[in-house]
Design a protein around this motif. Structure first.
Motif, mmCIF file in Angstrom:
data_model
loop_
_atom_site.group_PDB
_atom_site.id
_atom_site.type_symbol
_atom_site.label_atom_id
_atom_site.label_comp_id
_atom_site.label_asym_id
_atom_site.label_seq_id
_atom_site.Cartn_x
_atom_site.Cartn_y
_atom_site.Cartn_z
ATOM 1 N N ILE A 12 37.355 59.511 134.382
ATOM 2 C CA ILE A 12 36.297 58.516 134.224
ATOM 3 C C ILE A 12 36.150 58.119 132.757
ATOM 4 C CG2 ILE A 12 33.821 58.099 134.449
ATOM 5 C CD1 ILE A 12 35.399 58.082 137.091
ATOM 6 N N ALA A 14 34.013 55.427 131.806
ATOM 7 C CA ALA A 14 32.699 54.822 131.579
ATOM 8 C C ALA A 14 31.769 55.243 132.704
ATOM 9 C CB ALA A 14 32.798 53.301 131.524
ATOM 10 N N LEU A 16 28.275 53.932 134.627
ATOM 11 C CA LEU A 16 27.363 52.815 134.862
ATOM 12 C C LEU A 16 26.095 53.369 135.485
ATOM 13 C CD1 LEU A 16 29.901 50.273 136.417
ATOM 14 C CD2 LEU A 16 29.556 50.878 134.013
ATOM 15 N N ARG A 132 32.983 58.405 126.244
ATOM 16 C CA ARG A 132 32.961 57.466 127.360
ATOM 17 C C ARG A 132 32.005 56.310 127.065
ATOM 18 N NH1 ARG A 132 33.742 62.608 129.353
ATOM 19 N NH2 ARG A 132 35.340 62.803 130.984
ATOM 20 N N ALA A 183 31.805 46.678 134.729
ATOM 21 C CA ALA A 183 33.091 47.310 134.418
ATOM 22 C C ALA A 183 34.000 46.337 133.674
ATOM 23 C CB ALA A 183 33.758 47.785 135.706
ATOM 24 N N GLU A 192 38.052 53.323 137.114
ATOM 25 C CA GLU A 192 37.906 54.092 135.876
ATOM 26 C C GLU A 192 36.444 54.388 135.550
ATOM 27 O OE1 GLU A 192 41.465 52.651 133.013
ATOM 28 O OE2 GLU A 192 40.156 51.014 133.708
ATOM 29 N N CYS A 193 35.526 53.951 136.421
ATOM 30 C CA CYS A 193 34.096 54.087 136.139
ATOM 31 C C CYS A 193 33.385 54.933 137.185
ATOM 32 C CB CYS A 193 33.426 52.707 136.098
ATOM 33 S SG CYS A 193 34.125 51.546 134.896
#
Length: 252
Positions: A12, A14, A16, A132, A183, A192-193
């Motif tokens: 991961i 990022a 949110l 991140r 994203a 990736e989030c």
């Protein structure tokens, strides 16, 4: 097998964050504001059943404000004109009722303020420290004001809220568009989030968007329901996940 937090966070790049109920306890303010709107509204029209907090979680929680108005009215078989953003607060239109709710929300926010959840701040700061990226994705049109009131506005360069969604013509949660847009602003794919949510509609949006990790925070909705909506894991407080960020982000 226990959920391996560290391995799931390794890929991961990022996180949110939803706002209300995840970073700040503004859900309580929203619940009060909706009650101040709909309790007298339904009572004056002698509509049964009367408004209760269960209605908030069933029809309103996590949705854009006007969608919440529509859903609550529909649950009682009430039809009113759509109106427009220029309506006066309290007009008997979808927009007028939503604007009245917003006035009630700001009145409480200004009088009582808001303090972020300590565990969420610990996790947020650990996320940033790990390298991140972070963003806020909220259905609220007041996200920037709430972040400022909670002293968190300096942590986020990307905030996708109800105002941004409206300007961009994006549907709100449970559609995944606002999360996907955040994203993209971070230069990443959904895979990736991670998404952190406390509402069924938000969890459903993240699952629909094929995000790499969906974390539910149980602030009263119920862990089982969040898992059924698509959460990979449910925690009662984000401080439970701080150590999962210790491992470096995997390079792909």
């Amino acid at each position: 097998m226990p959920f391996d937090h560290a391995s799931r966070f390794a890929s991961i790049k990022a996180v949110l964050f939803d706002l209300d109920g995840v970073l700040t306890p503004t859900v309580d303010i929203h619940v009060q504001a909706w009650s101040r709107l709909f309790t007298p509204y339904l009572a004056e029209r002698r509509v049964e059943p009367g408004y209760s907090d269960d209605d908030y979680f069933a029809y309103i929680d996590g949705r854009p404000r006007v969608d919440g108005v529509r859903a609550l009215l529909a649950s009682r078989g009430i039809t009113v004109p759509e109106g427009s953003p220029g309506d006066a607060p309290g007009d008997n239109t979808v927009w007028g009722l939503g604007l009245r709710k917003n006035d009630e929300f700001f009145a409480t926010l200004e009088s009582d303020g808001v303090v972020a959840y300590p565990g969420s701040v610990d996790f947020l700061d650990a996320t940033i420290h790990s390298g991140r990226l972070v963003a806020v994705v909220s259905s609220s049109r007041n996200a920037v004001s709430v972040l400022a009131a909670a002293g968190l506005d300096d942590r986020f360069e990307v905030v996708v809220d109800g105002l941004v969604a409206t300007e961009a013509g994006m549907p709100g949660k449970p559609a995944p568009d606002t999360f996907v847009y955040a994203a993209e602003l971070l230069g990443l794919s959904p895979a990736e989030c991670a998404v952190i949510e406390d509402a069924h509609s938000g969890v459903q949006a993240a699952r629909e968007g094929d995000f790499g990790l969906v974390v539910g925070v149980d602030r009263g909705v119920g862990a089982e329901g969040l898992l059924e909506s698509g959460a990979d894991v449910v925690v009662s407080d984000l401080d439970e996940l701080v150590t999962a960020l210790d491992a470096p982000v995997a390079v792909t």
